[in-house]
Each structure stands twice: as C-alpha cells, then as structure tokens.
Design a protein around this motif. Structure first.
Motif, short mmCIF file in Angstrom:
data_model
loop_
_atom_site.label_atom_id
_atom_site.label_comp_id
_atom_site.label_asym_id
_atom_site.label_seq_id
_atom_site.Cartn_x
_atom_site.Cartn_y
_atom_site.Cartn_z
N ASN A 32 3.90 -1.16 3.17
CA ASN A 32 3.37 -0.01 2.52
C ASN A 32 4.88 0.71 2.14
OD1 ASN A 32 0.48 0.88 3.11
ND2 ASN A 32 1.02 0.31 5.15
N GLY B 22 0.93 -1.20 -0.12
CA GLY B 22 0.06 -0.21 0.04
C GLY B 22 0.96 1.25 0.09
N GLU B 23 0.24 2.68 0.09
CA GLU B 23 0.91 3.75 0.08
C GLU B 23 1.61 4.04 1.35
OE1 GLU B 23 1.90 5.09 -2.29
OE2 GLU B 23 2.27 7.35 -1.89
N ALA B 24 0.68 4.28 2.38
CA ALA B 24 1.21 4.65 3.70
C ALA B 24 0.01 4.22 4.73
CB ALA B 24 1.11 6.26 3.66
N PRO B 25 0.51 4.33 5.97
CA PRO B 25 -0.35 3.93 7.13
C PRO B 25 -1.43 5.04 7.35
CG PRO B 25 2.13 3.85 7.85
CD PRO B 25 1.99 4.43 6.44
N GLY B 26 -2.78 4.59 7.88
CA GLY B 26 -3.67 5.37 8.08
C GLY B 26 -3.82 5.91 9.37
N HIS C 137 -6.87 0.32 -5.26
CA HIS C 137 -6.61 0.44 -3.69
C HIS C 137 -7.87 -0.03 -3.16
CE1 HIS C 137 -5.74 1.47 0.47
NE2 HIS C 137 -4.56 1.80 0.05
N GLU D 134 -3.67 2.58 11.53
CA GLU D 134 -2.62 1.83 11.49
C GLU D 134 -1.52 2.39 12.29
OE1 GLU D 134 -4.60 2.55 8.84
OE2 GLU D 134 -4.92 0.52 8.29
N PRO E 123 -0.08 -2.71 9.60
CA PRO E 123 -0.51 -2.33 8.35
C PRO E 123 -2.00 -2.87 8.02
CG PRO E 123 1.08 -4.21 8.03
CD PRO E 123 0.87 -3.80 9.50
N PHE E 124 -2.67 -2.10 7.29
CA PHE E 124 -3.99 -2.36 6.98
C PHE E 124 -4.93 -3.10 7.99
CE2 PHE E 124 -1.98 -1.78 2.98
CZ PHE E 124 -3.07 -0.87 2.07
N1 URA Z 1 -3.82 2.32 3.41
C1 URA Z 1 -2.78 1.86 2.94
O1 URA Z 1 -2.20 2.31 1.82
N2 URA Z 1 -1.94 1.18 3.93
C2 URA Z 1 -2.43 0.95 5.22
O2 URA Z 1 -1.83 0.47 5.79
C3 URA Z 1 -3.67 1.27 5.35
C4 URA Z 1 -4.56 2.17 4.28
#
Ligand code: URA
Length: 207
Positions: free
Chosen positions: A86, A46-50, A160, A53, A59-60
């Motif tokens: 990510n 994925g791109e980055a933690p939200g 995504h 997270e 992650p996710f």
């Molecule tokens: N979206 C992401 O790209 N990564 C995450 O870990 C959570 C949501």
C-alpha cells in the motif's frame, strides 16, 4: 544481503516505526508492510490498510483482498507470485483518505520496496493509488492498459477491488481488465527495457 533479507529488514523497520507524530502511524494497531515474493514481476499497490489489515498487520486480507485473490487466480497467479503493498503502511483513523503529508512520509518505504523487488509492472489499485504515481491520469481511461509514469515505470492500473464490492456491475469490468495483465507483462516495450536494464544489477547483487 540478498533481496529477501533486504526486504525483511525493511518490513521490520516499518513494523517497529513509531513516534513520528503522524496520525495513522500513532493510532493504528499494526503497521502493514507489503508482502509477497521478493522477485515478483508484478507489484500491486493499494492506498492504505483497512480495519482487517490493521488487526492482522497484513495487506489486503479483508473483503477487497478476497476479491484480489480471485482476480489473481483468474490470470493464473497466486499471492506467492506477486508483491502486494500500500502507499500508506498504517490505517488512517476511520479509514479516512490519507493526507498529503502522510503520503509523503510513507512514500520512501514504497520506493524502497520498488528498489528491492524491481517489479516489471506496478499495478496501482484505484484512483488514489494511481494518482500517487501519475497525477492527472484517470483510472477510468488508463485501467487495463500499460502506461508509463514520468519516471518511466510501467503501470497497469486497475479499479480498486473495493469499488467492485460496492457496485456489483463493476466486478466483471475488473476481471476483464486484469485479463490483459499477462500480455502486458510480455509485450510492453517499456517492460522489456526495464527488465534488461535491471538484470545485470540483480545478478551481481545475488550471492
Ligand atoms: N484497501 C487497500 O487499499 N489496501 C488494503 O490493504 C486493504 C484494502
């Protein structure tokens, strides 16, 4: 060191990391290293933690993560079968898009995760993650297909999961696209070559 030990050492390094001056690393609550099996054939990126997270350091685990769990189940997999990570290992403030310098700063960790796990197929989730591997490739054209980046890595891009949460009509599209993953894992010539080349090294490295 075994593959598992190398991965755990890397995860520790990511968790302990601070002081670089990059906003996500300095303002996040928890760093979020990847998790899953060190022998995964598939690595989701994925791109980055939200926010969730960032709270949990995993992650996710938010709404997009729940959908990712359902997607995995639909192809007979669980989180224990794959590796999930990510591009960025820390949440950018307010979930803003990562900056180029922040991506460059985090990329070596992803490269290390790739070098340790040696997945057969990388699944970039969404256009931002795909752009980091294959700039110029559109997720709408490449999703649900086996493609290769310039380094010869096998990619199986997907939308995504967050996109499907915002637009319900994209949900079925995501399930339809991931349905091709098991076949891609078995049939891609690039995949087979990568595995054959990876095998002797992996065998030697194991105690
Ligand atoms: N979206 C992401 O790209 N990564 C995450 O870990 C959570 C949501």
């Amino acid at each position: 060191m075994t593959r598992e030990q190398r991965l755990e050492a890397l995860r520790d390094e990511i968790r302990r990391h601070h002081g670089c001056g990059f906003e996500p690393c300095e303002t996040s609550t928890h760093a979020v290293p990847g998790e899953g099996t060190a022998r995964a054939r598939v690595m989701f990126v994925g791109e980055a933690p939200g926010a969730q997270e960032d709270r949990t350091g995993r992650p996710f685990v938010g709404a997009a993560g729940k959908l990712l769990d359902e997607l995995l189940e639909s192809v007979g997999m669980t989180r224990d079968d794959v590796y999930i990570t990510n591009v960025l290992k820390a949440r950018p403030p307010g979930n803003r898009d990562p900056r180029a310098a922040e991506v460059a700063h985090s990329w070596p960790w992803l490269e290390q995760e790739l070098a340790i796990v040696e997945p057969d197929v990388i699944v970039p989730l969404g256009r931002h993650a795909l752009a980091r591997f294959a700039p110029g490739l559109k997720v709408t054209e490449a999703k649900g297909k086996l493609v290769h980046d310039e380094a010869g890595r096998a990619l199986f891009p997907l939308l995504h999961p967050a996109v499907a949460l915002r637009a319900r009509d994209r949900r079925q599209e995501l399930f339809d696209d991931i349905a091709g993953l098991p076949a891609a894992l078995e049939s891609g010539p690039g995949v087979r070559v990568a595995r054959e080349e990876a095998e002797p090294e992996s065998v030697q490295r194991q105690p």
